[in-house]
Design a protein around this motif. Structure first.
Motif, PDB file in Angstrom:
ATOM      1  N   GLU A 144       0.832  -1.210   0.000  1.00  0.00           N
ATOM      2  CA  GLU A 144       0.000   0.000   0.000  1.00  0.00           C
ATOM      3  C   GLU A 144       0.864   1.256   0.000  1.00  0.00           C
ATOM      4  O   GLU A 144       0.602   2.210  -0.738  1.00  0.00           O
ATOM      5  CB  GLU A 144      -0.917  -0.016   1.223  1.00  0.00           C
ATOM      6  CG  GLU A 144      -1.817   1.191   1.328  1.00  0.00           C
ATOM      7  CD  GLU A 144      -2.606   1.225   2.634  1.00  0.00           C
ATOM      8  OE1 GLU A 144      -3.108   2.310   2.961  1.00  0.00           O
ATOM      9  OE2 GLU A 144      -2.707   0.200   3.327  1.00  0.00           O
ATOM     10  N   MET A 145       1.908   1.281   0.824  1.00  0.00           N
ATOM     11  CA  MET A 145       2.780   2.460   0.902  1.00  0.00           C
ATOM     12  C   MET A 145       3.540   2.671  -0.406  1.00  0.00           C
ATOM     13  O   MET A 145       3.686   3.808  -0.864  1.00  0.00           O
ATOM     14  CB  MET A 145       3.775   2.324   2.065  1.00  0.00           C
ATOM     15  CG  MET A 145       3.147   2.353   3.449  1.00  0.00           C
ATOM     16  SD  MET A 145       2.217   3.867   3.833  1.00  0.00           S
ATOM     17  CE  MET A 145       0.525   3.319   3.541  1.00  0.00           C
ATOM     18  N   GLN A 146       3.981   1.588  -1.033  1.00  0.00           N
ATOM     19  CA  GLN A 146       4.686   1.709  -2.303  1.00  0.00           C
ATOM     20  C   GLN A 146       3.778   2.335  -3.356  1.00  0.00           C
ATOM     21  O   GLN A 146       4.179   3.245  -4.073  1.00  0.00           O
ATOM     22  CB  GLN A 146       5.197   0.345  -2.786  1.00  0.00           C
ATOM     23  CG  GLN A 146       5.967   0.403  -4.086  1.00  0.00           C
ATOM     24  CD  GLN A 146       7.206   1.267  -3.990  1.00  0.00           C
ATOM     25  OE1 GLN A 146       8.125   0.953  -3.264  1.00  0.00           O
ATOM     26  NE2 GLN A 146       7.246   2.357  -4.729  1.00  0.00           N
ATOM     27  N   ALA A 147       2.548   1.859  -3.417  1.00  0.00           N
ATOM     28  CA  ALA A 147       1.595   2.400  -4.390  1.00  0.00           C
ATOM     29  C   ALA A 147       1.248   3.862  -4.079  1.00  0.00           C
ATOM     30  O   ALA A 147       1.169   4.697  -4.979  1.00  0.00           O
ATOM     31  CB  ALA A 147       0.328   1.548  -4.407  1.00  0.00           C
ATOM     32  N   ALA A 197       5.102   8.040  -6.371  1.00  0.00           N
ATOM     33  CA  ALA A 197       5.209   9.284  -7.130  1.00  0.00           C
ATOM     34  C   ALA A 197       5.932  10.378  -6.346  1.00  0.00           C
ATOM     35  O   ALA A 197       6.506  11.299  -6.932  1.00  0.00           O
ATOM     36  CB  ALA A 197       3.821   9.772  -7.545  1.00  0.00           C
ATOM     37  N   GLN A 198       5.930  10.266  -5.006  1.00  0.00           N
ATOM     38  CA  GLN A 198       6.633  11.249  -4.169  1.00  0.00           C
ATOM     39  C   GLN A 198       8.091  10.850  -3.924  1.00  0.00           C
ATOM     40  O   GLN A 198       8.817  11.574  -3.262  1.00  0.00           O
ATOM     41  CB  GLN A 198       5.918  11.414  -2.818  1.00  0.00           C
ATOM     42  CG  GLN A 198       4.633  12.200  -2.916  1.00  0.00           C
ATOM     43  CD  GLN A 198       3.429  11.311  -3.184  1.00  0.00           C
ATOM     44  OE1 GLN A 198       3.537  10.130  -3.496  1.00  0.00           O
ATOM     45  NE2 GLN A 198       2.245  11.887  -3.075  1.00  0.00           N
ATOM     46  N   GLY A 199       8.502   9.680  -4.443  1.00  0.00           N
ATOM     47  CA  GLY A 199       9.906   9.293  -4.334  1.00  0.00           C
ATOM     48  C   GLY A 199      10.209   8.154  -3.380  1.00  0.00           C
ATOM     49  O   GLY A 199      11.367   7.917  -3.067  1.00  0.00           O
ATOM     50  N   LEU A 200       9.195   7.423  -2.933  1.00  0.00           N
ATOM     51  CA  LEU A 200       9.437   6.279  -2.062  1.00  0.00           C
ATOM     52  C   LEU A 200       9.736   5.042  -2.896  1.00  0.00           C
ATOM     53  O   LEU A 200       9.041   4.768  -3.879  1.00  0.00           O
ATOM     54  CB  LEU A 200       8.223   5.987  -1.173  1.00  0.00           C
ATOM     55  CG  LEU A 200       8.337   4.727  -0.296  1.00  0.00           C
ATOM     56  CD1 LEU A 200       9.436   4.877   0.750  1.00  0.00           C
ATOM     57  CD2 LEU A 200       6.999   4.427   0.367  1.00  0.00           C
ATOM     58  N   GLN A 201      10.765   4.303  -2.509  1.00  0.00           N
ATOM     59  CA  GLN A 201      11.043   3.010  -3.115  1.00  0.00           C
ATOM     60  C   GLN A 201      11.262   1.998  -2.004  1.00  0.00           C
ATOM     61  O   GLN A 201      12.210   2.129  -1.224  1.00  0.00           O
ATOM     62  CB  GLN A 201      12.282   3.049  -4.007  1.00  0.00           C
ATOM     63  CG  GLN A 201      12.597   1.716  -4.649  1.00  0.00           C
ATOM     64  CD  GLN A 201      11.467   1.212  -5.532  1.00  0.00           C
ATOM     65  OE1 GLN A 201      11.135   1.821  -6.539  1.00  0.00           O
ATOM     66  NE2 GLN A 201      10.864   0.095  -5.160  1.00  0.00           N
TER      67      GLN A 201
END
Length: 126
Positions: free
Chosen positions: A33-36, A40-44
């Motif tokens: 859920e957090m990845q999705a 777009a804000q830069g989380l991988q």
């Protein structure tokens, strides 16, 4: 591990997990859920499996899909590099490879707190 593998990332969330780790089963849906939500804000998010046997990890993944890249670390080199104290462990690093935050374990009742930290780190890395 090199952050340069993910040049678009502002924050890389290394999630160390193992097939025998009960809290890991709870964390994967949240990590997906957090990845999705924050890609777009830069989380991988990158899952790092420490099982010695690949088949154990495969069985876990058949039941708990990962919608983020996975790295297999059967010899425990990355786990040793980051001096893990428990499973699961999260190490959040910036694009320079420096550690920004870490936590040990996963508790479903703390996901709001984990997400707030992610948002803060993403904003700080702009």
């Amino acid at each position: 591990f090199s952050p340069s593998l993910y040049p678009q990332a502002k924050v890389i969330y290394l999630d160390f997990w193992a097939s025998w780790c009960v809290p890991c089963r709870q964390s994967f849906p949240w990590l997906n859920e957090m990845q999705a939500k924050y890609a777009a804000q830069g989380l991988q998010i990158v899952g790092i499996n420490v099982d010695r046997r690949h088949a154990d990890a495969e069985r876990f993944l058949a039941a708990h899909a990962a919608h983020f890249p996975l790295v297999m670390d059967p010899a425990g080199g990355l786990a040793e590099q980051y001096q893990l104290q428990g499973m699961p462990s999260a190490v959040l690093i910036g694009t320079d490879g420096k550690e920004l935050e870490r936590h040990i374990g996963f508790r479903a009742d703390r996901t709001d707190e984990y997400e707030a930290k992610l948002r803060r780190l993403l904003e700080e890395q702009k």
